[in-house]
Motif scaffolding. Structure first.
Motif, short mmCIF file in Angstrom:
data_model
loop_
_atom_site.label_atom_id
_atom_site.label_comp_id
_atom_site.label_asym_id
_atom_site.label_seq_id
_atom_site.Cartn_x
_atom_site.Cartn_y
_atom_site.Cartn_z
N UNK A 125 0.83 -1.20 0.00
CA UNK A 125 0.00 0.00 0.00
C UNK A 125 0.86 1.25 0.00
N UNK A 126 1.98 1.22 0.72
CA UNK A 126 2.92 2.36 0.71
C UNK A 126 3.43 2.61 -0.69
N UNK A 127 3.82 1.54 -1.38
CA UNK A 127 4.32 1.67 -2.75
C UNK A 127 3.27 2.27 -3.66
N UNK A 128 2.02 1.92 -3.45
CA UNK A 128 0.93 2.47 -4.26
C UNK A 128 0.81 3.98 -4.06
N UNK A 129 1.17 4.45 -2.86
CA UNK A 129 1.06 5.87 -2.55
C UNK A 129 2.32 6.67 -2.90
N UNK A 130 3.43 5.97 -3.15
CA UNK A 130 4.71 6.64 -3.42
C UNK A 130 5.16 6.37 -4.85
N UNK A 131 4.54 6.97 -5.79
CA UNK A 131 4.87 6.73 -7.20
C UNK A 131 6.28 7.24 -7.51
N UNK A 132 7.09 6.36 -8.11
CA UNK A 132 8.41 6.77 -8.57
C UNK A 132 9.50 6.77 -7.53
N UNK A 133 9.18 6.41 -6.30
CA UNK A 133 10.16 6.42 -5.21
C UNK A 133 10.65 5.02 -4.86
N UNK A 134 9.76 4.05 -4.93
CA UNK A 134 10.05 2.67 -4.51
C UNK A 134 10.59 1.88 -5.70
N UNK A 135 11.70 1.17 -5.50
CA UNK A 135 12.26 0.35 -6.58
C UNK A 135 11.94 -1.13 -6.40
N UNK A 136 11.43 -1.52 -5.23
CA UNK A 136 11.08 -2.91 -5.03
C UNK A 136 10.59 -3.18 -3.62
N UNK A 137 9.95 -4.33 -3.45
CA UNK A 137 9.39 -4.73 -2.16
C UNK A 137 9.93 -6.09 -1.76
N UNK A 138 10.13 -6.26 -0.45
CA UNK A 138 10.49 -7.56 0.10
C UNK A 138 9.48 -7.90 1.20
N UNK A 139 8.67 -8.92 0.96
CA UNK A 139 7.67 -9.37 1.92
C UNK A 139 8.23 -10.55 2.69
N UNK A 140 8.22 -10.46 3.99
CA UNK A 140 8.78 -11.51 4.84
C UNK A 140 7.64 -12.31 5.48
N UNK A 141 7.44 -13.52 4.98
CA UNK A 141 6.41 -14.44 5.49
C UNK A 141 5.04 -13.78 5.57
#
Length: 280
Positions: A125-141
């Protein structure tokens, strides 16, 4: 004059050093006060988001390790740790805004979001709100399978099972997330800590997190970012369903749900591999 200039430089240096690791605060969009810490320097910045009824201290072993080479930010979501308690509804969207507010305050331009358990929902959800800032996500379990998600009636039944005696029910639930060989003192501490959460906040947040499982596939399709899941082997991961939504899976064997605390050295090596992949 040269001595004065040198003194100013030194004063500035020591001020920065003193601020490193101190608790800072920012207001989320609904004016809830959000606590966070910043350690180290280096790009991309790594943003660590804890899970349900936890706080930023659960990432202690990762902060110490990764702040040697990266700027590391750990956040207390609203209703957790040192953050504010005044929110009326503890939604994933609002939690996502908590993290986004920290990123915006720090002026970060290139970040990797790392979330454990419910924190995986939050970082999406954070990535959806931060366009152009996030380069990737790591979900832990966070997810072992992606698709239709949990049906509402199943969510309601599970929440009801915790509601009658929240403290004891949550204590038992948390203990079941570890494996037989897990350190007993860690199990006891985590179970006691999480079962001490304010029941009204915890139950509402968990409801929204479970319900977000139906939204997650749509969020992943919208953000169009590389996502890596680091999962324990306590239950099988449906890699086909994860791959369908562009999520690459890494499995960590011989640990429970809190793998970053149970075996931090081995987890950190996996996490470093995931970060390197996203940072290519």
């Amino acid at each position: 004059m040269k001595l004065l200039a040198l003194a100013n430089v030194l004063a500035s240096f020591f001020m920065i050093d003193q601020l490193d690791g101190q608790t800072e605060f920012v207001n989320s969009s609904d004016s809830t006060r959000i606590a966070y810490e910043v350690h180290g320097e280096g790009m991309p910045a790594l943003i660590f988001v804890h899970g349900w009824s936890c706080d930023r201290t659960y990432w202690e072993k990762q902060i110490a390790s990764f702040s040697k080479n990266f700027e590391v930010v750990s956040v207390d979501l609203a209703g957790h740790g040192e953050s504010g308690l005044g929110r009326k509804s503890w939604t994933i969207e609002a939690f996502g805004d908590d993290v986004a507010s920290v990123v915006k305050k720090l002026g970060l331009k290139r970040v990797i979001l790392i979330g454990h358990s419910m924190g995986g929902d939050v970082i999406a959800e954070t990535a959806r709100q931060l366009h152009g800032t996030v380069i990737g996500l790591i979900m832990v379990d966070t997810y072992k399978k992606l698709g239709p998600g949990r049906p509402p009636e199943q969510v309601d039944a599970f929440i009801a099972s915790l509601s009658t005696d929240f403290k004891d029910s949550t204590n038992r639930l948390v203990r079941s997330m570890f494996i037989q060989s897990s350190d007993s003192s860690l199990v006891k501490w985590v179970a006691k800590d999480m079962s001490s959460a304010p029941p009204a906040i915890a139950l509402d947040a968990l409801t929204h997190s479970f319900n977000y499982s139906r939204q997650m596939p749509h969020t992943l399709e919208e953000i169009k970012l590389p996502v890596i899941a680091i999962n324990s082997d306590t239950s099988p991961t449906d890699t086909a369903s994860m791959d369908h939504y562009g999520v690459q899976v890494m499995i960590m064997n011989g640990v429970g749900h809190f793998m970053m605390m149970e075996d931090p050295d081995r987890f950190n090596r996996l996490l470093k591999t995931a970060i390197d992949k996203l940072n290519q």
